[in-house]
Scaffold this active site. Structure first.
Site, PDB file in Angstrom:
ATOM      1  N   TYR A  11       0.872  -1.186   0.000  1.00  0.00           N
ATOM      2  CA  TYR A  11       0.000   0.000   0.000  1.00  0.00           C
ATOM      3  C   TYR A  11       0.904   1.230   0.000  1.00  0.00           C
ATOM      4  CZ  TYR A  11      -3.479   3.206   2.050  1.00  0.00           C
ATOM      5  OH  TYR A  11      -4.322   4.253   2.314  1.00  0.00           O
ATOM      6  N   LYS A  71     -11.545  -1.743   6.600  1.00  0.00           N
ATOM      7  CA  LYS A  71     -12.114  -2.386   5.408  1.00  0.00           C
ATOM      8  C   LYS A  71     -13.167  -3.421   5.820  1.00  0.00           C
ATOM      9  CE  LYS A  71      -8.678  -0.064   3.607  1.00  0.00           C
ATOM     10  NZ  LYS A  71      -8.821   1.317   3.281  1.00  0.00           N
TER      11      LYS A  71
HETATM   12  C1  LIG Z   1      -3.861  -3.021   2.064  1.00  0.00           C
HETATM   13  C2  LIG Z   1      -4.099  -1.803   2.889  1.00  0.00           C
HETATM   14  N1  LIG Z   1      -3.429  -1.666   4.045  1.00  0.00           N
HETATM   15  C3  LIG Z   1      -3.594  -0.588   4.828  1.00  0.00           C
HETATM   16  C4  LIG Z   1      -4.467   0.413   4.473  1.00  0.00           C
HETATM   17  C5  LIG Z   1      -4.608   1.605   5.371  1.00  0.00           C
HETATM   18  O1  LIG Z   1      -5.814   1.575   6.054  1.00  0.00           O
HETATM   19  P1  LIG Z   1      -6.485   2.900   6.644  1.00  0.00           P
HETATM   20  O2  LIG Z   1      -7.143   3.589   5.508  1.00  0.00           O
HETATM   21  O3  LIG Z   1      -7.388   2.411   7.701  1.00  0.00           O
HETATM   22  O4  LIG Z   1      -5.360   3.729   7.208  1.00  0.00           O
HETATM   23  C6  LIG Z   1      -5.178   0.319   3.280  1.00  0.00           C
HETATM   24  C7  LIG Z   1      -6.138   1.388   2.886  1.00  0.00           C
HETATM   25  O5  LIG Z   1      -6.590   1.468   1.773  1.00  0.00           O
HETATM   26  C8  LIG Z   1      -4.988  -0.817   2.463  1.00  0.00           C
HETATM   27  O6  LIG Z   1      -5.637  -0.954   1.296  1.00  0.00           O
END
Ligand SMILES: Cc1ncc(COP(=O)(O)O)c(C=O)c1O
Length: 387
Positions: A103, A201
């Site tokens: 990410y 998510k």
């Molecule tokens: C694979 C993955 N990890 C971590 C995150 C980060 O999550 P957050 O939006 O809760 O900070 C995301 C967000 O899109 C993600 O897709």
């Protein structure tokens, strides 16, 4: 107990007295102790709002059960869960290996932030095997970070091989397990030391709260995570912990439906002339499919498709014609989403060379025929814009 039962029962009070089904929201900064002995007990359990109340503990227990770990701690976002987990194990002079398909904000945290504090960072090909990782390990490597499947490009990683290589080199393996919701994949059983999720998510599941979960495999690891979060001053609102716990109760029902719709849409898209290839971890053509088949019990609602090259005005017409698929970041909520993503901008170890636009789809819980019709309408608008 099986997962479907665990996510219903975990973290709920089982006392003989009447109680609500859901643990209530306990908001607090100060916790008052009636006696000195209670205060001493509180130092070990619940003692100050920032460290969580009974609401947080309930969610943590439930996630620990789902991930099959020793202990879970919460973070205010998925991103902070990833970053705090890494920070727990590194200091100046150490080295981190991170998947090239991570990410992007996690990637940037390593590339732009950790390096300011004297931490070395290298990226590795998400399809790297044990020998590839072993070759990249340095005497100062403390963390190997994986995200499987990878953000945007969906390569499924060889987690047992990564765990072996990391451990033989004296490092820990941290896995971003968000795509599986902690339901379809168990990184800790596959050898990971820490499994992290953006609970934002699938766990929360309703696109209305941000939260992160960090599950440790052992007591030693859990202590490091606890102190990292404590020293960062991390805090999760009790209302968000509550929303995530409420979301968790329906995780398996939702995920099964996301899975079914995503598989059907991926198949449908694969037959479209506009699509060069679909990237869905449960399809044989997906890089790392053999790892998915071996290590996952199912697939969630997020996948990608590479379109044949198309002029930007036509791509805009596609997006502007969508009525059900929202154009928006994040995923894992009940609604369908579609975004144009740019993996070529976030790669160094394994460059992305596809020419056509990459679309990332999240299959929501809407009726499948309605979703197909929505995409059909968007492809028609794209064709008209190209005439
Ligand atoms: C694979 C993955 N990890 C971590 C995150 C980060 O999550 P957050 O939006 O809760 O900070 C995301 C967000 O899109 C993600 O897709």
């Amino acid at each position: 107990m099986k997962d479907d039962t665990k996510i219903i029962t975990a973290g709920r009070a089982h006392g003989r007295r009447a109680h609500p089904v859901n643990p209530p929201v306990v908001r607090a900064s100060t916790i008052l102790f009636p006696t000195y002995d209670d205060y001493l007990e509180g130092v070990r359990t619940i003692n100050y709002g920032r460290l969580g109340t009974a609401t947080h503990r309930a969610l943590e227990q439930a996630i620990t059960g789902l991930e099959g770990g020793f202990e879970t701690r919460l973070a205010p976002s998925g991103l902070q869960a990833c970053n705090a987990a890494i920070l727990a194990f590194v200091g100046a002079g150490d080295h981190v290996l991170i998947t090239d398909a991570a990410y992007d904000p996690t990637r940037k945290f390593c590339e732009k932030f950790l390096t300011r504090f004297g931490v070395e960072v290298d990226f590795y090909d998400p399809l790297a095997g044990k020998d590839d990782i072993a070759a990249l390990m340095k005497p100062n490597t403390k963390v190997v970070f994986a995200e499987s499947p990878g953000s945007l490009t969906f390569e499924v990683q060889d987690l047992p091989a990564l765990a072996q290589a990391a451990h033989e080199g004296g490092a820990v393996l941290i896995v971003d397990n968000t795509w599986s919701g902690g339901y379809f994949c168990k990184p800790i059983a596959l050898g990971a030391d820490v499994s992290v999720q953006a609970g934002t998510k699938y766990i929360a599941g309703h696109a209305d709260c941000l939260i992160g979960t960090i599950t440790s495999a052992s007591e030693e690891t859990a202590k490091k995570i606890y102190y990292a979060l404590l020293q960062l001053g991390s805090n999760v609102a009790a209302d968000d912990a509550y929303l995530a716990l409420r979301g968790l109760r329906t995780l398996s029902a939702r995920l099964k439906r996301h899975e079914e719709s995503a598989l059907a849409l991926a198949k449908w898209l694969g037959k479209r002339g506009e699509v060069k290839r679909v990237i869905h971890p449960a399809q044989k053509s997906c890089p790392g499919y053999a790892h998915w088949k071996r290590d996952f019990t199912g697939s969630s609602g997020l996948f990608g498709a590479v379109l044949k090259p198309v002029p930007l005005p036509a791509l805009k017409a596609f997006f502007n014609a969508l009525k059900l698929f929202g154009i928006g970041f994040s995923w894992g909520g009940f609604e369908s989403l579609c975004v144009h993503v740019h993996p070529e901008e976030h790669r160094s170890a394994a460059p992305w060379t596809e020419e056509g636009p990459v679309l990332r789809f999240h299959a929501g819980l809407e009726d499948l025929d309605d979703l197909k019709n929505d995409l059909e309408g968007a492809f028609t608008a794209m064709a008209i814009a190209q005439k």
